[in-house]
Design an enzyme around this catalytic site. Structure first.
Site, PDB file in Angstrom:
ATOM      1  N   CYS A  18       2.013   8.414  11.784  1.00 46.89           N
ATOM      2  CA  CYS A  18       2.119   9.135  13.051  1.00 46.89           C
ATOM      3  C   CYS A  18       1.460   8.292  14.125  1.00 46.89           C
ATOM      4  O   CYS A  18       0.263   8.079  14.089  1.00 46.89           O
ATOM      5  CB  CYS A  18       1.410  10.475  12.928  1.00 46.89           C
ATOM      6  SG  CYS A  18       1.581  11.490  14.371  1.00 46.89           S
ATOM      7  N   ASN A  46       0.804  -1.225   0.000  1.00 46.93           N
ATOM      8  CA  ASN A  46       0.000   0.000   0.000  1.00 46.93           C
ATOM      9  C   ASN A  46       0.834   1.271   0.000  1.00 46.93           C
ATOM     10  O   ASN A  46       0.397   2.309  -0.459  1.00 46.93           O
ATOM     11  CB  ASN A  46      -0.966   0.007   1.193  1.00 46.93           C
ATOM     12  CG  ASN A  46      -0.316  -0.425   2.471  1.00 46.93           C
ATOM     13  OD1 ASN A  46       0.238  -1.518   2.567  1.00 46.93           O
ATOM     14  ND2 ASN A  46      -0.357   0.432   3.477  1.00 46.93           N
TER      15      ASN A  46
HETATM   16  N1  PLP Z   1      -4.616  -4.251   3.546  1.00 47.56           N
HETATM   17  C1  PLP Z   1      -4.066  -3.290   2.792  1.00 47.56           C
HETATM   18  C2  PLP Z   1      -2.904  -3.600   1.919  1.00 47.56           C
HETATM   19  C3  PLP Z   1      -4.586  -1.990   2.837  1.00 47.56           C
HETATM   20  O1  PLP Z   1      -4.031  -1.027   2.103  1.00 47.56           O
HETATM   21  C4  PLP Z   1      -5.695  -1.727   3.686  1.00 47.56           C
HETATM   22  C5  PLP Z   1      -6.245  -0.370   3.817  1.00 47.56           C
HETATM   23  O2  PLP Z   1      -5.527   0.609   3.930  1.00 47.56           O
HETATM   24  C6  PLP Z   1      -6.232  -2.786   4.442  1.00 47.56           C
HETATM   25  C7  PLP Z   1      -5.659  -4.031   4.340  1.00 47.56           C
HETATM   26  C8  PLP Z   1      -7.397  -2.588   5.346  1.00 47.56           C
HETATM   27  O3  PLP Z   1      -8.601  -2.508   4.617  1.00 47.56           O
HETATM   28  P1  PLP Z   1      -9.894  -1.824   5.269  1.00 47.56           P
HETATM   29  O4  PLP Z   1      -9.623  -0.352   5.289  1.00 47.56           O
HETATM   30  O5  PLP Z   1     -11.003  -2.182   4.331  1.00 47.56           O
HETATM   31  O6  PLP Z   1     -10.079  -2.416   6.606  1.00 47.56           O
END
Ligand code: PLP
Length: 392
Positions: A325, A151
């Protein structure tokens, strides 16, 4: 002031078509999908249509889709569900150091309950080496969990290769595909995964709804206790409106995948090239060749990421730092630290993430503002002044 949203990895705007599809389920079609009357049957039919739409996007069977409250729940359900269902006395999980906290913190919680976890390191590219994953596998390993794309960096992991390894060792394989579903082709058969997490709000769907793909035959313990919903895999009255939104978002993503992927990658490249050309002492983090089309993570030496995000926001551009943060203190991001960035490099890193609603004008606006913001921040940085003085 013209506003530009370049934080689509955090969340995306709801697509108008998704909003339209969801609308009737607030006021008119409010039945409980478990009820046998007309209202219930309409809700049930809508949930099943959405299940088909989601399944089609990832090449799964509708019966393999379990709706959840989002990506976090799907990740928890995969890790905890496999571990709790496993019969062996000693249980071991293989994952990576750059997973989202939804996986990392779940693994840490399982460690406290006696589960052993190996966090495989990644190199500066931000890509895990399948050979390292294989080396970490032990006779007690019950699950391998490796995210599809990161992400923060957008780097795409070699999931097909890892899937092959997991299969050869007869171990369940989960991938957190929250950042890839709807952005690049995701095919559970090609990837060779047994479990896959996805989340609606990352693909222009609503927040608070997602799904876990569970391959037929996978032995998984449900996270919660309750009714017999979702074939006993996830109790609780279905979030019908949200599920309808996820289904529609999946259908739209499938339609637009090819053309949008190319268009967004071109915008991202234009942004990146423009920045690298106009801002000295800037560099890309992670492997530029193995990335989501939507994401770039750049560092600007001698700036503080938080200050940059605030300054850009004041001028109308929303982006985010690679640094999180936590509890009032600025901790460098675990992902950027894991790929070998020094703390000051991690703190000077910025993520720009694009989506379906970004235009060339958004990129031009950003490129007009950004060099000036960096220059201002560097002008007040004592480290920058010192470095310039040394060079002179
Ligand atoms: N996994 C990854 C790689 C993510 O980027 C995110 C959200 O930022 C999540 C899990 C969590 O998803 P949710 O916001 O639907 O709980």
């Amino acid at each position: 002031m013209r506003r530009v949203y370049l934080d689509n990895n955090a969340t995306t705007a709801l697509a108008p078509e998704v909003y339209e599809a969801m609308k009737p389920f607030w006021l008119e079609d409010y039945g409980n999908a478990s009820s046998i009357h007309w209202y219930g049957q309409r809700a049930k039919a809508a949930v099943e249509t959405a299940r088909e739409q989601v399944a089609r996007l990832i090449n799964a069977r509708p019966s393999e889709i379990v709706f959840t409250s989002g990506g976090t729940e799907a990740d928890n359900a995969a890790l905890v569900g496999i571990v709790e269902a496993a019969r062996s006395e000693t249980k071991h999980i293989v994952t990576t150091a750059i997973e989202h906290h939804a996986v990392l913190h779940t693994a840490k919680a399982l460690e406290k309950k006696g589960v052993q976890v190996t966090y495989v390191r990644v190199g500066p590219s931000g890509v895990a080496d399948p050979a390292d994953i294989e080396r970490a596998i032990r006779p007690e390993t019950v699950l391998v969990s490796v995210m599809h794309a990161n992400n923060e960096l957008g780097t795409i992991q070699p999931i097909e290769d890892i899937g092959r390894i997991a299969r050869e060792h007869d171990i369940y394989f989960h991938t957190d595909a929250v950042q890839t579903v709807g952005k690049i082709p995701v095919d559970v058969e090609k990837l060779g995964v047994d479990l896959l997490s996805l989340s609606a709000h990352k693909l222009h769907g609503p927040k608070g709804v997602g799904a876990l793909y569970v391959r037929k035959g996978t032995i998984l313990r449900a996270l919660m206790h309750g009714g017999h919903h979702e074939r006993d895999r996830r109790p609780g009255t279905e979030n019908v409106t949200g599920i309808v939104g996820l289904g529609k978002a999946a259908e739209l993503a499938r339609e637009h995948l090819d053309t949008e992927g190319r268009r967004i990658a071109a915008l991202r490249d234009r942004l990146e090239e423009g920045i690298l050309h106009s801002v000295p002492l800037s560099a890309i983090n992670g492997d530029p060749a193995r990335r989501l089309p939507t994401t770039t993570n750049l560092r600007f030496d001698y700036i503080e990421g938080e200050g940059f995000v605030i300054a850009m926001d004041l001028r109308g551009v929303a982006c985010s730092t690679g640094a999180a943060c936590s509890s009032g203190s600025l901790e460098p991001s675990h992902v950027l630290s894991a790929v070998g960035l020094r703390p000051e490099q991690a703190r000077s890193s910025i993520r720009f993430s694009l989506g379906r609603f970004n235009t060339a004008e958004d990129i031009d606006t950003t490129l007009e503002i950004l060099p000036d913001v960096v220059e201002h921040l560097r002008a007040v940085s004592p480290h920058y002044k010192g470095a310039v003085a040394i060079v002179k």
